[in-house]
Write an enzyme that holds these catalytic residues in place. Structure first.
Site: not given
Length: 123
Positions: A14, A23, A67, A112
């Site tokens: 992501h 990020c 995935h 995470e």
């Protein structure tokens, strides 16, 4: 109050829009997910909810997430598949798949990393 919890993993990529940091770049995680149900009554077998039912429903939800680039999942069309929003998505999708009365879905936690976790509940 009784609780039961299952834990599973999925891997996905992501990026976060409007994050203003590294990020914002495409990156991946091996997400750990914990799903907790709660209730005040046990079934005739002495269980709140069969772990197998929870695990099966969670693995079904993962079919949409594992995935892939989470930014491509329609729920995250605003471009922000944060851990908090992933937890919300999993909660919503688990509710659709579970019929476990008198127990109820209570909490979804998304890790995470081992040190970074976000959660979602309706309370």
């Amino acid at each position: 109050m009784y609780t039961a919890r299952v834990e599973e993993w999925f891997a996905a990529a992501h990026f976060l829009v409007n994050f203003h940091g590294k990020c914002e770049n495409l990156h991946g995680h091996n997400y750990k997910v914990r799903v907790t149900v709660k209730g005040t009554e046990l079934d005739e077998g002495g269980m709140l909810c069969d772990f197998g039912i929870l695990k099966s429903a969670l693995k079904d939800v993962f079919k949409e997430l594992d995935h892939c680039n989470l930014n491509d999942v329609p729920f995250f069309s605003d471009g922000n598949p944060s851990a908090e929003r992933i937890a919300e998505y999993i909660f919503i999708e688990m509710e659709k798949r579970l019929d476990i009365e008198p127990a109820a879905l209570s909490l979804v936690e998304v890790f995470e990393t081992e040190k970074h976790v976000a959660s979602y509940s309706r309370q």
